[in-house]
Scaffold this motif. Structure first.
Motif, short mmCIF file in Angstrom:
data_model
loop_
_atom_site.label_atom_id
_atom_site.label_comp_id
_atom_site.label_asym_id
_atom_site.label_seq_id
_atom_site.Cartn_x
_atom_site.Cartn_y
_atom_site.Cartn_z
N ASP A 132 12.82 0.10 10.42
CA ASP A 132 12.17 -1.16 10.05
C ASP A 132 11.64 -1.16 8.63
N GLY A 133 11.99 -0.14 7.87
CA GLY A 133 11.51 -0.05 6.50
C GLY A 133 10.49 1.06 6.33
N GLU A 134 10.30 1.47 5.10
CA GLU A 134 9.44 2.61 4.81
C GLU A 134 8.13 2.21 4.13
N HIS A 135 7.95 0.94 3.80
CA HIS A 135 6.80 0.51 3.01
C HIS A 135 5.71 -0.11 3.89
N PHE A 136 4.47 0.13 3.50
CA PHE A 136 3.32 -0.40 4.22
C PHE A 136 2.70 -1.54 3.42
N THR A 196 0.84 -1.19 0.00
CA THR A 196 0.00 0.00 0.00
C THR A 196 0.88 1.25 0.00
N PHE A 197 0.33 2.34 -0.54
CA PHE A 197 1.04 3.62 -0.61
C PHE A 197 2.42 3.46 -1.25
N ALA A 198 2.52 2.54 -2.20
CA ALA A 198 3.83 2.16 -2.73
C ALA A 198 4.39 3.17 -3.73
N LYS A 199 3.52 3.98 -4.33
CA LYS A 199 3.98 4.93 -5.33
C LYS A 199 3.49 6.33 -4.98
N ARG A 237 -8.95 6.22 -10.49
CA ARG A 237 -8.49 4.85 -10.24
C ARG A 237 -7.15 4.82 -9.50
N LYS A 238 -6.27 5.79 -9.78
CA LYS A 238 -4.94 5.78 -9.17
C LYS A 238 -4.91 6.41 -7.79
N GLN A 239 -6.01 7.04 -7.37
CA GLN A 239 -6.02 7.72 -6.07
C GLN A 239 -6.24 6.71 -4.94
N GLU A 240 -5.25 6.61 -4.05
CA GLU A 240 -5.30 5.61 -2.98
C GLU A 240 -5.48 6.22 -1.60
N VAL A 283 -5.39 20.55 0.21
CA VAL A 283 -4.75 21.67 0.90
C VAL A 283 -4.96 22.92 0.07
N ASN A 284 -5.08 24.05 0.74
CA ASN A 284 -5.35 25.32 0.05
C ASN A 284 -6.58 25.22 -0.86
N ARG A 285 -7.55 24.44 -0.36
CA ARG A 285 -8.85 24.27 -1.03
C ARG A 285 -8.74 23.58 -2.39
N LYS A 286 -7.70 22.79 -2.56
CA LYS A 286 -7.53 22.05 -3.80
C LYS A 286 -7.08 20.62 -3.49
N LEU A 287 -7.50 19.67 -4.31
CA LEU A 287 -7.04 18.28 -4.19
C LEU A 287 -5.86 18.13 -5.14
N LEU A 288 -4.66 18.01 -4.56
CA LEU A 288 -3.43 18.06 -5.34
C LEU A 288 -2.75 16.70 -5.41
N PRO A 289 -2.19 16.35 -6.57
CA PRO A 289 -1.36 15.14 -6.66
C PRO A 289 0.00 15.38 -6.02
N PHE A 290 0.73 14.30 -5.82
CA PHE A 290 2.02 14.38 -5.11
C PHE A 290 2.97 15.40 -5.75
N ARG A 291 3.05 15.42 -7.07
CA ARG A 291 4.02 16.30 -7.72
C ARG A 291 3.76 17.77 -7.42
N GLU A 292 2.51 18.10 -7.02
CA GLU A 292 2.20 19.49 -6.70
C GLU A 292 2.28 19.77 -5.21
#
Length: 430
Positions: free
Chosen positions: A177-181, A74-77, A282-285, A85-94
């Motif tokens: 202990d690692g960063e992945h869930f 999970t949350f792998a990418k 579909r890609k939103q986790e 935030v700031n009243r907008k739904l932003l992808p990671f790159r933003e």
């Protein structure tokens, strides 16, 4: 053994493997404690309590592999992680490039500047502060929106707010202990059932009194039956110890009581909403937000039969606020937040809902523990045995992996080995 949660089951399994006679007294009509999977709400498991294996190196994997259980990353990418935030739904790159975000990567804490600042502060012996006070002391000014994001991230991960989490206690925890869930494909409860197989458990047997001496322990229950033992492992959640839900006679010593009352019991709620169909991409986790519901994710991610379900995970004061609204009020608050985030009307599209408030659970009264200011070292103090008769386990007793299932499992194994070592010492001296 008092309690059939992860720590109690690990302790009992270890002792039974060493040919010891073990009985677990469990207040609930089920095992697992704060691990609780619902198998009726959807065709795939829904976690009402602990949800993830947090790290690819944690000790939980020993149990997972022993029983041949399958997991889902999970949350792998990064591109699956979104932020409102700031009243907008932003992808990671933003959102990841917004000013102040570099301090918020707590899963990779050692890679950011905040970790070094914390390390230097502690190594120089400066006073313990809350994380909020520490940010102020270093003039780390975050915008109101980014501060709220930071507070919500800490609330979700530590079950307490920035202004109450002590930095010394926070830095006791390990991030090695690692960063992945990962999520267990068949649910966490199935793992607990595997660990419990063959153990002697008496359900619906709440303990009311523990009378102890150096020679024996008497355990009185609500059922009117009194059990006797040479030794007992106590895995009660910290909140139950703080609220004297079980009476100890004689009273626990001051060192133990100061540890019990010096640590904090954190709050978490889960609001689980099922819709007619997805309204997310579909890609939103996962979604971290500035809204009251704090954090949302898809509990059926990567399940072949995923239904249109979102879980709101809310901690600390946010959890207490949602809890005060009751189930219907929490559902309406969650729907309002989702409508704000996605810009769609959802009230007619909701098919079912669950609201899990761990603070209202009579046999938990909390989610997981935290260390407030000046509480460093108290977890180890809580874990210390008394007269080689009373032994203590549970996530709150683990100095470096508290609040986590693998910490609970390790604490139970540790308590079991303390008993075995004590018994060997007694045998040599007789």
């Amino acid at each position: 053994m008092i309690g059939a949660g992860a720590s109690g089951l690990a302790a009992a399994r270890t002792l039974q493997a060493a040919k010891q006679s073990v009985l677990i007294l469990e207040a609930r009509d089920r095992l697992g404690g704060r691990v609780h999977t619902n198998y009726d709400f959807a065709p795939h498991p829904i976690e009402c309590g602990a949800e993830y294996i947090q790290g690819e190196k944690v000790s939980t994997w020993k149990w997972v592999r022993r029983y041949g259980m399958k997991t889902i990353p999970t949350f792998a990418k990064d591109d699956r992680q979104f932020m409102y935030v700031n009243r907008k739904l932003l992808p990671f790159r933003e959102w990841s490039s917004l000013p102040g975000m570099e301090f918020l990567d707590f899963r990779s804490l050692k890679k950011n500047g905040l970790y070094q600042l914390l390390t230097n502060w502690i190594r120089s012996g400066k006073p313990d502060l809350s994380l909020a006070q520490f940010l102020d002391a270093h003039q780390i000014a975050l915008s109101p929106e980014i501060y709220r994001i930071a507070d919500h991230y800490v609330s979700a991960s530590a079950a307490i707010d920035l202004d109450e989490l002590g930095i010394y206690g926070m830095m006791e925890l390990t991030y090695e202990d690692g960063e992945h869930f990962f999520r267990l494909k068949n649910g966490y409860s199935r793992l607990m059932e595997k660990v419990a197989a063959g153990l002697h458990i008496r359900y619906q047997t709440p303990v009311t009194h523990v009378r102890w001496s150096a020679a024996r322990v008497e355990i009185q229950t609500e059922t009117g039956i009194t059990y006797t033992a040479k030794q007992v492992v106590i895995t009660l959640p910290l909140a139950l110890l703080q609220q004297n839900a079980v009476v100890f006679e004689p009273e626990l010593p001051d060192t133990k009581l100061s540890a019990i009352h010096g640590l904090g019991s954190g709050s978490v709620t889960k609001l689980i909403l099922k819709f007619d169909r997805p309204f997310w991409e579909r890609k939103q986790e996962i979604f971290l937000t500035t809204l009251d519901t704090q954090m949302w994710w898809r509990p059926g991610w990567e399940q072949s039969n995923e239904q249109a379900i979102l879980t709101a995970y809310t901690g600390a004061k946010g959890a207490e606020k949602l809890g005060s609204l009751g189930k219907e009020g929490a559902i309406q608050a969650g729907l309002q937040d989702l409508e704000t985030m996605f810009g769609v009307q959802l009230r007619e599209r909701l098919h079912d809902a669950m609201f899990v408030n761990w603070q209202a659970d009579p046999y938990a009264r909390m989610a997981y523990s935290y260390v407030p200011v000046n509480g460093a070292g108290l977890r180890s103090q809580l874990a210390q045995p008394l007269d080689q008769v009373l032994f203590f386990a549970g996530e709150a007793t683990h100095r470096t992996r508290a609040s986590l299932v693998h910490g609970a499992l390790e604490s139970g194994t540790r308590a079991a080995h303390e008993i075995l070592s004590s018994n060997r010492s007694r045998a040599k001296n007789t």
